[in-house]
Design a protein around this motif. Structure first.
Motif, PDB file in Angstrom:
ATOM      1  N   ILE A 150       0.643  -1.137  -0.143  1.00 30.13           N
ATOM      2  CA  ILE A 150      -0.029   0.203  -0.062  1.00 30.13           C
ATOM      3  C   ILE A 150       0.943   1.203  -0.173  1.00 30.13           C
ATOM      4  N   ALA A 151       1.866   1.444   0.839  1.00 30.04           N
ATOM      5  CA  ALA A 151       2.737   2.370   0.801  1.00 30.04           C
ATOM      6  C   ALA A 151       3.459   2.718  -0.547  1.00 30.04           C
ATOM      7  N   LEU A 152       3.939   1.769  -1.360  1.00 24.61           N
ATOM      8  CA  LEU A 152       4.423   1.796  -2.563  1.00 24.61           C
ATOM      9  C   LEU A 152       3.404   2.433  -3.587  1.00 24.61           C
ATOM     10  N   ILE A 153       2.112   1.830  -3.405  1.00 21.12           N
ATOM     11  CA  ILE A 153       1.080   2.375  -4.411  1.00 21.12           C
ATOM     12  C   ILE A 153       0.972   3.735  -4.057  1.00 21.12           C
ATOM     13  N   ARG A 154       0.832   4.098  -2.898  1.00 20.73           N
ATOM     14  CA  ARG A 154       0.324   5.512  -2.422  1.00 20.73           C
ATOM     15  C   ARG A 154       1.566   6.564  -2.728  1.00 20.73           C
ATOM     16  N   ALA A 177       0.078   6.349 -12.254  1.00 20.24           N
ATOM     17  CA  ALA A 177       0.511   5.377 -11.390  1.00 20.24           C
ATOM     18  C   ALA A 177       0.494   4.090 -11.636  1.00 20.24           C
ATOM     19  N   ALA A 178      -0.843   3.439 -11.909  1.00 21.48           N
ATOM     20  CA  ALA A 178      -1.000   2.297 -12.358  1.00 21.48           C
ATOM     21  C   ALA A 178      -0.062   1.697 -13.413  1.00 21.48           C
ATOM     22  N   ARG A 182      -5.724   0.132 -13.074  1.00 21.70           N
ATOM     23  CA  ARG A 182      -6.219   1.062 -12.371  1.00 21.70           C
ATOM     24  C   ARG A 182      -7.238   0.432 -11.275  1.00 21.70           C
ATOM     25  N   ALA A 183      -7.824  -0.430 -11.711  1.00 21.99           N
ATOM     26  CA  ALA A 183      -9.111  -1.003 -10.726  1.00 21.99           C
ATOM     27  C   ALA A 183      -8.173  -1.464  -9.513  1.00 21.99           C
ATOM     28  N   ARG A 224      -8.654  -0.659  -5.521  1.00 22.99           N
ATOM     29  CA  ARG A 224      -8.937  -1.784  -4.725  1.00 22.99           C
ATOM     30  C   ARG A 224      -8.016  -1.664  -3.461  1.00 22.99           C
ATOM     31  N   LYS A 225      -6.610  -1.750  -3.625  1.00 15.55           N
ATOM     32  CA  LYS A 225      -5.709  -1.722  -2.782  1.00 15.55           C
ATOM     33  C   LYS A 225      -5.721  -0.483  -1.732  1.00 15.55           C
ATOM     34  N   LEU A 226      -6.170   0.669  -2.366  1.00 13.09           N
ATOM     35  CA  LEU A 226      -6.300   1.857  -1.303  1.00 13.09           C
ATOM     36  C   LEU A 226      -7.619   1.888  -0.884  1.00 13.09           C
ATOM     37  N   GLY A 227      -8.546   1.255  -1.264  1.00 11.95           N
ATOM     38  CA  GLY A 227      -9.696   1.393  -0.421  1.00 11.95           C
ATOM     39  C   GLY A 227     -10.631   2.329  -1.066  1.00 11.95           C
ATOM     40  N   HIS A 228     -10.433   3.019  -2.305  1.00  9.70           N
ATOM     41  CA  HIS A 228     -11.049   4.028  -2.896  1.00  9.70           C
ATOM     42  C   HIS A 228     -12.223   3.425  -3.805  1.00  9.70           C
ATOM     43  N   LYS A 229     -13.206   4.341  -4.286  1.00 10.28           N
ATOM     44  CA  LYS A 229     -13.790   4.121  -5.267  1.00 10.28           C
ATOM     45  C   LYS A 229     -13.329   4.767  -6.593  1.00 10.28           C
TER      46      LYS A 229
END
Length: 374
Positions: free
Chosen positions: A335-339, A352-353, A360-361, A365-370
């Motif tokens: 999650i830290a790397l994705i952020r 970023a994806a 992108r999905a 999903r990993k960040l818990g956002h819609k």
């Protein structure tokens, strides 16, 4: 019917015997008689030749002298911190080697024993004599051993039977690794010794890992306000392979471990001049203290003046000990790397994806956002 591996064992002992004869009797180099499979190296020959240069001879008796009482008291007082840092590691080692007939010995930088642990058979004088606190096991005293060789060569070593210099010490097999303090100087060594035991060259890896744990404990025992755990991006932070840098309240380096001194050129060398963390990291040093105050478990990347970057976790004094030896959960690292990728892309999730090689999905999903429009 031969025992499996018996011919290899005998071949190894014969190699050692040929090497001893070449160096100690014929004045030749061991490389003249060695074949593939030799576990030793040129450092063994260097140690043998140092012993010969001291006037020692393989057939001489070995006395295993204890240092004088007054000196022993100074040794005990001067190595209290080393013994305290090493004790938990020695206890873990005792469990790891319980069934191998090997035990652990801790010495100071002069090869004098300051602690011992593990399955020591005190009824065997060969074990009892070398595990006494204060006994001098330096190269000048007992010839070539893992203790003397590790302290002389400043590298991990493995010795088996006749690779020891004296005939009397040919019953021992041992692995050793030097120990470096928070200022980069050698403060002692860790040894694993067996008596009439099977050869276990893999113990060199175990003793090297254990030495790192002791060095990290020594570094964290220095008075400090913030401890930095460092590693290269993509590596998981939280184990004994991390670089450790301890900072005082004004940002000066109070201590570091060998891994950090390899990662940060500004820390190289023992007893170097005082170093401020602003000389190491190409960013305002106060940000490191902010990270420690916030207690964020996710690592961040910090730039070096060389242009390289390191992953970093900052802890307030005392908190790094709780983290040592336990890696961050993989999910938190992910999650830290994705952020970070999203932040680097200024919030553009699609960019970023692509940089991460995921959809992108998956980012959402990993960040818990819609999903949004970015």
């Amino acid at each position: 019917m031969s025992v499996p591996g018996e011919s290899a064992v005998q071949g190894r002992l014969q190699q050692i015997a040929r090497a001893r004869q070449a160096v100690m009797q014929e004045g030749r180099s061991m490389t003249d008689v060695l074949v593939d499979g030799w576990y030793g190296g040129s450092w063994i020959e260097r140690s043998w030749r140092r012993c010969l240069g001291h006037g020692q001879r393989p057939q001489d008796p070995v006395s295993f002298d204890v240092v004088p009482r007054q000196q022993a008291r100074r040794v005990e007082e001067g190595n209290h911190q080393l013994v305290s840092a090493a004790r938990p590691v020695l206890e873990q080692l005792g469990r790891a080697i319980a069934s191998t007939r090997y035990f652990a010995i801790l010495t100071n930088q002069h090869g004098v024993v300051v602690d011992a642990h593990g399955p020591i058979d005190h009824a065997d004088p060969r074990a009892a004599v070398i595990t006494r606190i204060g006994v001098d096991l330096s190269e000048r005293s007992v010839g070539t051993t893992a203790i003397g060789a590790a302290l002389a060569e400043l590298q991990p070593v493995w010795l088996h039977r006749g690779e020891h210099f004296f005939d009397m010490t040919g019953c021992y097999s041992c692995a050793g690794a030097p120990l470096f303090g928070p200022d980069g100087s050698c403060v002692g060594m860790l040894d694993l010794t067996g008596i009439d035991a099977a050869e276990r060259p893999e113990l060199k890896h175990l003793v090297s890992q254990s030495a790192r744990s002791i060095e990290n404990a020594l570094t964290l025992s220095r008075p400090h306000r913030v401890a930095l755990r460092l590693n290269w991006p993509g590596r998981l932070l939280g184990d004994d392979d991390d670089g450790l840098v301890c900072l005082d309240g004004d940002g000066w380096v109070a201590g570091s471990n060998p891994a950090a001194r390899q990662m940060l050129a500004g820390l190289a060398g023992a007893h170097a001049a005082p170093v401020h963390c602003s000389e190491l990291f190409a960013q305002p040093w106060e940000q490191l203290f902010d990270l420690a105050r916030h207690g964020d478990a996710a690592p961040v990347e910090v730039p070096l003046w060389s242009g390289l970057r390191l992953a970093c976790m900052a802890h307030a004094a005392g908190e790094a000990r709780a983290t040592a030896g336990s890696r961050l959960p993989l999910r938190d690292v992910e999650i830290a790397l994705i952020r970070k990728a999203v932040n680097d892309a200024r919030g553009n999730v699609m960019e970023a994806a692509r940089a991460l090689g995921i959809s992108r999905a998956t980012v959402y999903r990993k960040l818990g956002h819609k999903p949004g429009r970015s």
